[in-house]
Design an enzyme around this catalytic site. Structure first.
Site, mmCIF file in Angstrom:
data_model
loop_
_atom_site.group_PDB
_atom_site.id
_atom_site.type_symbol
_atom_site.label_atom_id
_atom_site.label_comp_id
_atom_site.label_asym_id
_atom_site.label_seq_id
_atom_site.Cartn_x
_atom_site.Cartn_y
_atom_site.Cartn_z
ATOM 1 N N ASP A 93 6.643 3.695 -3.808
ATOM 2 C CA ASP A 93 6.600 2.335 -4.378
ATOM 3 C C ASP A 93 5.473 1.474 -3.794
ATOM 4 O O ASP A 93 5.563 0.252 -3.788
ATOM 5 C CB ASP A 93 7.946 1.632 -4.193
ATOM 6 C CG ASP A 93 8.218 1.280 -2.742
ATOM 7 O OD1 ASP A 93 7.534 1.850 -1.869
ATOM 8 O OD2 ASP A 93 9.110 0.457 -2.484
ATOM 9 N N GLU A 94 4.444 2.099 -3.299
ATOM 10 C CA GLU A 94 3.324 1.337 -2.739
ATOM 11 C C GLU A 94 2.005 1.996 -3.117
ATOM 12 O O GLU A 94 1.891 3.213 -3.080
ATOM 13 C CB GLU A 94 3.388 1.306 -1.215
ATOM 14 C CG GLU A 94 4.328 0.278 -0.660
ATOM 15 C CD GLU A 94 4.092 0.087 0.820
ATOM 16 O OE1 GLU A 94 4.544 -0.921 1.356
ATOM 17 O OE2 GLU A 94 3.447 0.947 1.444
#
Length: 469
Positions: A47-48
Site C-alpha cells: 500500500d505504498e
DNA sequence: GCGGATCAG
DNA sequence: ATGGCTGATCCGC
C-alpha cells in the site's frame, strides 16, 4: 495495534478476517493508475509507492500539488479507495509528509533548504523512517527529541551510536534523503526464508518433522524466486520467547527440501544439546548469499552484474568541528610559532580541559541511556506544571496497572508494555522462579565474562557501549 | 562470517 | 502472560 489489545480496549470491537487476495487485487488496480504518472514508480509495499513526478509535471505543465491532487482523485474514482500523499524533495521527506494529512489528504513541503530545515527542526525523531521504539528512547535519554535537537549533540552521537547512526542522524537534521526511485524488482534480493509459530514443542521427533516441513516450505519459495543459497540459517524461538539463530555453509548452494533438511538438522541437534529439554514455539529456515537460477537474459534485462563486487557509494563522513579546529591549529603551528607560542600553551590547556569536559559529558549521556534501558518501564513522566492533575486513571490492558488518562501517555505506556525489554524481564523473572522449583532452565551457550550482574539475562552488547581508559 | 538486535510494513 | 511473518541492516566479536 495488536488485536488482543484493541479488543480489551473496545470489547464490542468487530474484527474482520483478513483477505490478502483482495488487497493484492486492489493494490494492482491502484498501480495501474499510478504507472501513468511515473512508469518507473517504486512499490515500497502493498500500500505504498514512491513516484518521481518531475517528468509528468513537466510534460503536462502542471504543479506537483495539482498532479497529486489529480492522481488521488483518479484513484478514488476508479478504485473507490482513498489515499494520502506527501510531496517533497526526496523520499525520506515525502514519506514523512504523506503521514501529515492522513487519511485522504496530501502535504507538500517546499523544495527549499530553509523550509526543509525548519520542518525538520520540530519533527520528533520517531517520525523518521528508521527510528523505531528503541532508538527513539535512546535518543530521548540523551536529550534528542526532535531532529532539530540532533545538531547540539553532534559531537557525542558517533561515539554513542556508531558512525552509521551518526551519518543517518545528520541526514535527518539536514532533511537529506535519496532522490532515486526505481521499480522494486530492480533491487537485488538478499535472502529467502520462512518461519512459523506453533504450540510448544519439545519432542525431538516432532521437532525433526517440523524441520522437514519448514524445509519443504522453503523449497517452494526458493523455486518461486529462482534462487539457491550458499548459507543456510536456522532460527528458533524457545518457549521463553528467546530467539536464537545458527547458520552453516553447505558444501554447495542449496534449495531442495532434501538438502535444506540435511544441512540444518545438525544445527537443530546442536541446539538441543545446548539447551537440554529445549521447547520451541517457532522454527524458521532462511537462505542467504543467494545464487540466481534465472536465465542470464532476465538478469541482464535488469542490468545485474554476474557477481557484484560491492560498489562503495557511501558518502564520506563529514569531519567534526573539533577535528577541523585541530587540523587548523596544527597548520598554524607550522608558521607563526614565534608569536603564538604562549597562546598555544594557553590554548592547549583550554583544549585539554574542554576534552575532559566532553568526556565527562559523554559518559553521563551514555549512563543515561543505560539507565532507561533497564528500568525504563518504571519511569512515569511527571505531570506538567500548569496543567491540572489528572484525577482518573485508565487501566493498561497488558499489565493492568492504572495509567494517566492521557491519550498520548497511555499509548506510550502500551508501547512500553509491549517492548522487548519488558517482555524479556518478565520471562526472566518467571524463568528464575521456575528454576527455583525444579524445571531445568536453558543453559546458556558461553556468555563471556558475566559476574552475576544483570540478573543473568544475556549480555546485551550495547549495555556497555563505551570503555574509558 | 556469526549471532543478536532493531526496524518496517 | 507477549502478534506473526518476511526481509534488510547494523553492531560487536
Amino acid at each position: 495495534m495488536a488485536g488482543f489489545v484493541a479488543k480489551k480496549l473496545c470489547p464490542e470491537l468487530i474484527m474482520l478476517k483478513l483477505n490478502f487476495d483482495k488487497y493484492i487485487a486492489k493494490a494492482q488496480e491502484v498501480r495501474e493508475i499510478i504507472v501513468d504518472y511515473d512508469p518507473r514508480f517504486e512499490s515500497a509495499s502493498i500500500d505504498e509507492a514512491y513516484l518521481n513526478i518531475t517528468e509528468y509535471c513537466r510534460t503536462n505543465d502542471i504543479a506537483p500539488e495539482e498532479a497529486v491532487e489529480q492522481l488521488r482523485m483518479e484513484v478514488h474514482e476508479k478504485t473507490k479507495i482513498t489515499i494520502s500523499a506527501g510531496i517533497a524533495a526526496n523520499a525520506k521527506l515525502a514519506k514523512i509528509c504523506s503521514n501529515m494529512n492522513k487519511p485522504n489528504g496530501q502535504f507538500s513541503l517546499p523544495r527549499e533548504r530553509n523550509a526543509i530545515m525548519a520542518f525538520m527542526r520540530d519533527l520528533p525523531t520517531r517520525k523518521v523512517n528508521g527510528v523505531g521504539r528503541v532508538f527513539e528512547r535512546e535518543l530521548d535519554a540523551v536529550g534528542v527529541k526532535t531532529c532539530g535537537d540532533i545538531y547540539q549533540y553532534r559531537q557525542y552521537l558517533a561515539k554513542l551510536f556508531g558512525d552509521k547512526a551518526f551519518a543517518f542522524l545528520m541526514q535527518c537534521y539536514l532533511g537529506l534523503g535519496r532522490t532515486t526511485v526505481q521499480p522494486a524488482e530492480e533491487y537485488e534480493r538478499k535472502s529467502v526464508g520462512t518461519e512459523s509459530t506453533f504450540g510448544e514443542m519439545g519432542n525431538p521427533v516432532e521437532l525433526r518433522d517440523k524441520l522437514r516441513a519448514t524445509a519443504e516450505e522453503l523449497e517452494k519459495d526458493m523455486v518461486r524466486t529462482q534462487f539457491k543459497g550458499r548459507t543456510l540459517c536456522l532460527k528458533v524461538k524457545l518457549h521463553t520467547f528467546e530467539v536464537f539463530t545458527r547458520q552453516v555453509i553447505p558444501p554447495k548452494a542449496v534449495y531442495l527440501a532434501e538438502d535444506l533438511y540435511k544441512y540444518s538438522l545438525p544445527m537443530l541437534s546442536k541446539l538441543e544439546q545446548e539447551f537440554p529439554g529445549m521447547k520451541l514455539r517457532l522454527m524458521g529456515l532462511r537462505c542467504t548469499h543467494l545464487v540466481s537460477m534465472k536465465k542470464p537474459d532476465t538478469m541482464a534485462f535488469f542490468g545485474f552484474k554476474r557477481k557484484s563486487t560491492s560498489d562503495q557509494t557511501e558518502s564520506e563522513s563529514p569531519s567534526s568541528d573539533t577535528a577541523k579546529r585541530k587540523a587548523d591549529s596544527l597548520d598554524n603551528a607550522g608558521e607563526g610559532q614565534w608569536e603564538s607560542w604562549p597562546d598555544e600553551l594557553l590554548f592547549e590547556d583550554a583544549e585539554r580541559q574542554e576534552r575532559e569536559d566532553e568526556m565527562q559529558e559523554l559518559e553521563t549521556l551514555s549512563q543515561e541511556i543505560d539507565k532507561r534501558r533497564h528500568h525504563g518501564k518504571e519511569i512515569v513522566p511527571n505531570p506538567k506544571k500548569g496543567e491540572e492533575v489528572e484525577e482518573d486513571w485508565w487501566d493498561c490492558p497488558i499489565c493492568g496497572r492504572p495509567q494517566a488518562a492521557s491519550e498520548r501517555e497511555f499509548n506510550e505506556h502500551i508501547d512500553l508494555c509491549l517492548s522487548r525489554q519488558t517482555i524479556r524481564d518478565v520471562v526472566q523473572e518467571t524463568a528464575e522462579s521456575r528454576s527455583r522449583d525444579q524445571t531445568p532452565v536453558p543453559k546458556r551457550a558461553k556468555m563471556g565474562n558475566e559476574k552475576g550482574r544483570e540478573r543473568g539475562v544475556g549480555g546485551d552488547p550495547k549495555q556497555r557501549r563505551l570503555c574509558f581508559g
